[in-house]
Design a protein around this motif. Structure first.
Motif, PDB file in Angstrom:
ATOM      1  N   ASN A 189       0.816  -1.211   0.000  1.00 24.43           N
ATOM      2  CA  ASN A 189       0.000   0.000   0.000  1.00 24.43           C
ATOM      3  C   ASN A 189       0.853   1.266   0.000  1.00 24.43           C
ATOM      4  O   ASN A 189       0.404   2.315  -0.469  1.00 24.43           O
ATOM      5  CB  ASN A 189      -0.989  -0.026   1.156  1.00 24.43           C
ATOM      6  CG  ASN A 189      -2.054  -1.088   0.956  1.00 24.43           C
ATOM      7  OD1 ASN A 189      -2.435  -1.400  -0.175  1.00 24.43           O
ATOM      8  ND2 ASN A 189      -2.516  -1.675   2.043  1.00 24.43           N
ATOM      9  N   ALA A 190       2.089   1.150   0.490  1.00 26.83           N
ATOM     10  CA  ALA A 190       3.029   2.277   0.444  1.00 26.83           C
ATOM     11  C   ALA A 190       3.760   2.335  -0.901  1.00 26.83           C
ATOM     12  O   ALA A 190       4.549   3.249  -1.129  1.00 26.83           O
ATOM     13  CB  ALA A 190       4.038   2.163   1.586  1.00 26.83           C
ATOM     14  N   LYS A 191       3.490   1.344  -1.761  1.00 23.46           N
ATOM     15  CA  LYS A 191       4.114   1.250  -3.089  1.00 23.46           C
ATOM     16  C   LYS A 191       5.637   1.195  -3.001  1.00 23.46           C
ATOM     17  O   LYS A 191       6.357   1.806  -3.776  1.00 23.46           O
ATOM     18  CB  LYS A 191       3.650   2.384  -3.992  1.00 23.46           C
ATOM     19  CG  LYS A 191       2.125   2.381  -4.173  1.00 23.46           C
ATOM     20  CD  LYS A 191       1.696   3.199  -5.336  1.00 23.46           C
ATOM     21  CE  LYS A 191       0.181   3.183  -5.499  1.00 23.46           C
ATOM     22  NZ  LYS A 191      -0.424   1.895  -5.652  1.00 23.46           N
ATOM     23  N   ASP A 192       6.126   0.394  -2.035  1.00 21.43           N
ATOM     24  CA  ASP A 192       7.550   0.289  -1.747  1.00 21.43           C
ATOM     25  C   ASP A 192       8.052  -1.120  -2.060  1.00 21.43           C
ATOM     26  O   ASP A 192       8.040  -2.010  -1.201  1.00 21.43           O
ATOM     27  CB  ASP A 192       7.788   0.642  -0.279  1.00 21.43           C
ATOM     28  CG  ASP A 192       9.257   0.719   0.083  1.00 21.43           C
ATOM     29  OD1 ASP A 192      10.115   0.226  -0.675  1.00 21.43           O
ATOM     30  OD2 ASP A 192       9.552   1.271   1.163  1.00 21.43           O
ATOM     31  N   GLY A 193       8.497  -1.312  -3.306  1.00 22.36           N
ATOM     32  CA  GLY A 193       8.976  -2.618  -3.735  1.00 22.36           C
ATOM     33  C   GLY A 193      10.157  -3.112  -2.927  1.00 22.36           C
ATOM     34  O   GLY A 193      10.299  -4.316  -2.685  1.00 22.36           O
ATOM     35  N   GLY A 194      11.023  -2.211  -2.481  1.00 20.61           N
ATOM     36  CA  GLY A 194      12.161  -2.606  -1.653  1.00 20.61           C
ATOM     37  C   GLY A 194      11.725  -3.166  -0.321  1.00 20.61           C
ATOM     38  O   GLY A 194      12.296  -4.142   0.171  1.00 20.61           O
ATOM     39  N   ALA A 195      10.688  -2.576   0.264  1.00 18.93           N
ATOM     40  CA  ALA A 195      10.171  -3.086   1.534  1.00 18.93           C
ATOM     41  C   ALA A 195       9.500  -4.442   1.335  1.00 18.93           C
ATOM     42  O   ALA A 195       9.653  -5.346   2.166  1.00 18.93           O
ATOM     43  CB  ALA A 195       9.201  -2.091   2.156  1.00 18.93           C
ATOM     44  N   VAL A 196       8.777  -4.608   0.231  1.00 19.98           N
ATOM     45  CA  VAL A 196       8.139  -5.899  -0.054  1.00 19.98           C
ATOM     46  C   VAL A 196       9.214  -6.978  -0.177  1.00 19.98           C
ATOM     47  O   VAL A 196       9.088  -8.070   0.377  1.00 19.98           O
ATOM     48  CB  VAL A 196       7.276  -5.830  -1.332  1.00 19.98           C
ATOM     49  CG1 VAL A 196       6.770  -7.206  -1.717  1.00 19.98           C
ATOM     50  CG2 VAL A 196       6.105  -4.876  -1.135  1.00 19.98           C
ATOM     51  N   ARG A 197      10.276  -6.674  -0.889  1.00 19.61           N
ATOM     52  CA  ARG A 197      11.388  -7.602  -1.089  1.00 19.61           C
ATOM     53  C   ARG A 197      11.900  -8.161   0.242  1.00 19.61           C
ATOM     54  O   ARG A 197      12.256  -9.337   0.339  1.00 19.61           O
ATOM     55  CB  ARG A 197      12.490  -6.840  -1.824  1.00 19.61           C
ATOM     56  CG  ARG A 197      13.815  -7.509  -1.897  1.00 19.61           C
ATOM     57  CD  ARG A 197      14.869  -6.516  -2.384  1.00 19.61           C
ATOM     58  NE  ARG A 197      16.154  -7.135  -2.516  1.00 19.61           N
ATOM     59  CZ  ARG A 197      16.801  -7.274  -3.654  1.00 19.61           C
ATOM     60  NH1 ARG A 197      16.284  -6.807  -4.780  1.00 19.61           N
ATOM     61  NH2 ARG A 197      17.968  -7.857  -3.687  1.00 19.61           N
ATOM     62  N   ASN A 198      11.951  -7.326   1.254  1.00 19.12           N
ATOM     63  CA  ASN A 198      12.519  -7.732   2.541  1.00 19.12           C
ATOM     64  C   ASN A 198      11.696  -8.780   3.282  1.00 19.12           C
ATOM     65  O   ASN A 198      12.156  -9.318   4.278  1.00 19.12           O
ATOM     66  CB  ASN A 198      12.705  -6.501   3.430  1.00 19.12           C
ATOM     67  CG  ASN A 198      13.774  -5.578   2.901  1.00 19.12           C
ATOM     68  OD1 ASN A 198      14.714  -6.008   2.229  1.00 19.12           O
ATOM     69  ND2 ASN A 198      13.625  -4.298   3.181  1.00 19.12           N
ATOM     70  N   PHE A 199      10.497  -9.073   2.812  1.00 17.75           N
ATOM     71  CA  PHE A 199       9.675 -10.100   3.459  1.00 17.75           C
ATOM     72  C   PHE A 199       9.994 -11.510   2.952  1.00 17.75           C
ATOM     73  O   PHE A 199       9.464 -12.478   3.469  1.00 17.75           O
ATOM     74  CB  PHE A 199       8.185  -9.782   3.268  1.00 17.75           C
ATOM     75  CG  PHE A 199       7.728  -8.666   4.146  1.00 17.75           C
ATOM     76  CD1 PHE A 199       7.331  -8.894   5.457  1.00 17.75           C
ATOM     77  CD2 PHE A 199       7.732  -7.363   3.680  1.00 17.75           C
ATOM     78  CE1 PHE A 199       6.939  -7.848   6.280  1.00 17.75           C
ATOM     79  CE2 PHE A 199       7.337  -6.310   4.493  1.00 17.75           C
ATOM     80  CZ  PHE A 199       6.945  -6.552   5.796  1.00 17.75           C
ATOM     81  N   TYR A 200      10.848 -11.626   1.940  1.00 16.43           N
ATOM     82  CA  TYR A 200      11.156 -12.912   1.308  1.00 16.43           C
ATOM     83  C   TYR A 200      12.556 -13.407   1.659  1.00 16.43           C
ATOM     84  O   TYR A 200      13.459 -12.605   1.920  1.00 16.43           O
ATOM     85  CB  TYR A 200      11.039 -12.776  -0.215  1.00 16.43           C
ATOM     86  CG  TYR A 200       9.626 -12.596  -0.693  1.00 16.43           C
ATOM     87  CD1 TYR A 200       8.840 -13.697  -1.035  1.00 16.43           C
ATOM     88  CD2 TYR A 200       9.056 -11.337  -0.779  1.00 16.43           C
ATOM     89  CE1 TYR A 200       7.530 -13.532  -1.460  1.00 16.43           C
ATOM     90  CE2 TYR A 200       7.749 -11.162  -1.207  1.00 16.43           C
ATOM     91  CZ  TYR A 200       6.994 -12.266  -1.545  1.00 16.43           C
ATOM     92  OH  TYR A 200       5.700 -12.104  -1.954  1.00 16.43           O
ATOM     93  N   THR A 201      12.729 -14.730   1.608  1.00 11.58           N
ATOM     94  CA  THR A 201      14.063 -15.311   1.753  1.00 11.58           C
ATOM     95  C   THR A 201      14.892 -14.978   0.515  1.00 11.58           C
ATOM     96  O   THR A 201      14.340 -14.655  -0.548  1.00 11.58           O
ATOM     97  CB  THR A 201      13.996 -16.846   1.898  1.00 11.58           C
ATOM     98  OG1 THR A 201      13.411 -17.413   0.713  1.00 11.58           O
ATOM     99  CG2 THR A 201      13.193 -17.268   3.122  1.00 11.58           C
ATOM    100  N   ASP A 202      16.201 -15.064   0.646  1.00 11.46           N
ATOM    101  CA  ASP A 202      17.088 -14.771  -0.486  1.00 11.46           C
ATOM    102  C   ASP A 202      16.766 -15.630  -1.703  1.00 11.46           C
ATOM    103  O   ASP A 202      16.933 -15.188  -2.834  1.00 11.46           O
ATOM    104  CB  ASP A 202      18.553 -14.969  -0.095  1.00 11.46           C
ATOM    105  CG  ASP A 202      19.031 -13.916   0.897  1.00 11.46           C
ATOM    106  OD1 ASP A 202      18.374 -12.857   1.030  1.00 11.46           O
ATOM    107  OD2 ASP A 202      20.068 -14.157   1.547  1.00 11.46           O
TER     108      ASP A 202
END
Length: 120
Positions: free
Chosen positions: A19-32
């Protein structure tokens, strides 16, 4: 924070980042080595591909997202969440369901596999 609380935060935190349109923040929820399996698209693996997908969806109008885990099963360092999602894409409502497999990492719980689809 308990394991259950951390896993629940994966849902609410992801929705907040989308909702913040922050792809970098979304990325941080996933494993490498995470992977997503969006509807109508091939599986995408790795953090760069995951971030690119979500950023493109957000830029295309994904908004108002809510992600709710209805069932969470934890077994050691893995967890399986089944839940529902809702939001809008370009002003059109959407709803659906998902299954997420999460793993405990040195940085806490992260999404390892993420698959979802939409209701007709």
């Amino acid at each position: 924070m308990t394991d259950l609380d951390q896993i629940k935060y994966l849902d609410s935190g992801m929705a907040e980042a989308i909702n913040a349109k922050d792809g970098g923040a979304v990325r941080n929820f996933y494993t490498d080595d995470g992977a997503i399996m969006p509807p109508g698209a091939p599986m995408m693996e790795g953090l760069d591909a995951i971030q690119d997908y979500w950023q493109a969806a957000m830029d295309a109008g994904l908004s108002g997202v809510s992600i709710v885990g209805d069932s969470i099963d934890i077994d050691g360092d893995t967890a399986l969440t089944v839940g529902t999602l809702s939001g809008e894409m370009g002003g059109q409502p959407l709803s659906g369901k998902y299954i997420v497999s999460s793993r405990r990492t040195k940085d806490g719980w992260r999404i390892h596999r993420d698959i979802w689809n939409f209701d007709a």
